[in-house]
Write a protein that holds these residues in place. Structure first.
Motif, PDB file in Angstrom:
ATOM      1  N   SER A 107       0.850  -1.193   0.000  1.00  0.00           N
ATOM      2  CA  SER A 107       0.000   0.000   0.000  1.00  0.00           C
ATOM      3  C   SER A 107       0.884   1.241   0.000  1.00  0.00           C
ATOM      4  N   GLU A 108       0.283   2.367  -0.341  1.00  0.00           N
ATOM      5  CA  GLU A 108       1.009   3.627  -0.370  1.00  0.00           C
ATOM      6  C   GLU A 108       0.141   4.679   0.311  1.00  0.00           C
ATOM      7  N   GLY A 109       0.778   5.595   1.042  1.00  0.00           N
ATOM      8  CA  GLY A 109       0.000   6.610   1.729  1.00  0.00           C
ATOM      9  C   GLY A 109       0.817   7.820   2.124  1.00  0.00           C
ATOM     10  N   VAL A 110       0.139   8.744   2.787  1.00  0.00           N
ATOM     11  CA  VAL A 110       0.777   9.963   3.287  1.00  0.00           C
ATOM     12  C   VAL A 110       0.402  10.131   4.756  1.00  0.00           C
TER      13      VAL A 110
ATOM     14  N   VAL B 131      -2.804   8.904   9.285  1.00  0.00           N
ATOM     15  CA  VAL B 131      -2.298   8.196   8.116  1.00  0.00           C
ATOM     16  C   VAL B 131      -3.435   8.146   7.101  1.00  0.00           C
ATOM     17  N   LEU B 132      -3.145   8.548   5.869  1.00  0.00           N
ATOM     18  CA  LEU B 132      -4.134   8.503   4.800  1.00  0.00           C
ATOM     19  C   LEU B 132      -3.568   7.616   3.698  1.00  0.00           C
TER      20      LEU B 132
ATOM     21  N   ARG C 181       9.128   0.552   6.185  1.00  0.00           N
ATOM     22  CA  ARG C 181       8.048   0.647   5.200  1.00  0.00           C
ATOM     23  C   ARG C 181       6.963  -0.395   5.442  1.00  0.00           C
ATOM     24  N   THR C 182       6.576  -0.509   6.701  1.00  0.00           N
ATOM     25  CA  THR C 182       5.520  -1.453   7.079  1.00  0.00           C
ATOM     26  C   THR C 182       4.519  -0.782   8.016  1.00  0.00           C
ATOM     27  N   ALA C 183       3.376  -1.425   8.155  1.00  0.00           N
ATOM     28  CA  ALA C 183       2.359  -1.016   9.116  1.00  0.00           C
ATOM     29  C   ALA C 183       1.932  -2.260   9.870  1.00  0.00           C
ATOM     30  N   GLU C 184       1.590  -2.091  11.144  1.00  0.00           N
ATOM     31  CA  GLU C 184       1.030  -3.198  11.923  1.00  0.00           C
ATOM     32  C   GLU C 184      -0.468  -2.969  12.046  1.00  0.00           C
TER      33      GLU C 184
ATOM     34  N   LYS D 257       5.080  13.281   4.146  1.00  0.00           N
ATOM     35  CA  LYS D 257       4.612  13.606   5.498  1.00  0.00           C
ATOM     36  C   LYS D 257       4.559  15.119   5.601  1.00  0.00           C
ATOM     37  N   ARG D 258       3.418  15.626   6.090  1.00  0.00           N
ATOM     38  CA  ARG D 258       3.349  17.061   6.311  1.00  0.00           C
ATOM     39  C   ARG D 258       2.566  17.360   7.563  1.00  0.00           C
ATOM     40  N   ALA D 259       2.941  18.426   8.201  1.00  0.00           N
ATOM     41  CA  ALA D 259       2.257  18.846   9.427  1.00  0.00           C
ATOM     42  C   ALA D 259       0.856  19.317   9.084  1.00  0.00           C
ATOM     43  N   SER D 260      -0.083  19.091   9.982  1.00  0.00           N
ATOM     44  CA  SER D 260      -1.445  19.545   9.713  1.00  0.00           C
ATOM     45  C   SER D 260      -1.512  21.079   9.827  1.00  0.00           C
TER      46      SER D 260
END
Length: 176
Positions: free
Chosen positions: A117-120, A126-127, A148-151, A172-175
């Motif tokens: 998967s790919e996200g930001v 996490v989106l 480069r993993t997610a649990e 990655k960016r700050a909100s």
């Protein structure tokens, strides 16, 4: 003819593929499908990132059958540790509809692999923009950007388990 269900066989961790080959040898006519669900993730090998596969549920293989009693009986002749999951009273419990739905939602049905998967990351959220995790961000318990993993926390085999899947964070960016 009984309805075919998906059952889980416990095997020695790290020996899933070897056990799967042994099980396939003793199960002709009993098992419709026998596989080890896997996941794709990027790994750094000799300084280069390569797409690799890992075992989604270490220590388990999955078997589709309509005759779990015959399956359990034949497993006794497998020359390795194999145990069909069930109750202590020799009744075997198939995966629940929810567990099968989870597997079907995340894995490629033909290959039984959870693809990358790919996200930001925006702020602390996490989106996921593409891949099987898209729309399932709530199940992500932890992201390891370096590996480069997610649990994910998933309810499987009657308890909550943590499973690792591939997730590339491209930005990655700050909100605001």
């Amino acid at each position: 003819m009984a309805k075919s269900s998906l059952y889980v066989i416990q095997v020695t961790g790290g020996r899933e593929e070897h056990a799967r080959q042994l099980v396939l040898r003793v199960l002709p006519g009993v098992a419709e499908d026998c596989y080890t669900p896997a996941y794709e993730a990027m790994k750094k090998i000799h300084g280069e990132w390569k797409l690799c596969r890992g075992v989604l549920f270490p220590g388990y293989i999955f078997v589709q059958t309509s005759d779990p009693a015959a399956l359990a009986h034949r497993l006794a002749s497998v020359p390795a540790f194999t145990r069909l999951l069930g109750n202590s009273d020799d009744s075997f419990i198939p995966l629940t509809d929810d567990e099968v739905a989870w597997l079907n939602a995340f894995t490629n049905v033909e290959t039984h692999v959870v693809e990358m998967s790919e996200g930001v990351i925006e702020g602390d959220r996490v989106l996921v923009t593409k891949g099987p995790l898209r729309g399932h961000e709530a199940q992500i318990a932890r992201v390891d950007r370096h590996k480069r993993t997610a649990e994910l926390e998933v309810h499987m085999f009657g308890r909550t388990k943590r499973v690792k899947v591939g997730l590339e964070i491209v930005r990655k960016r700050a909100s605001a």
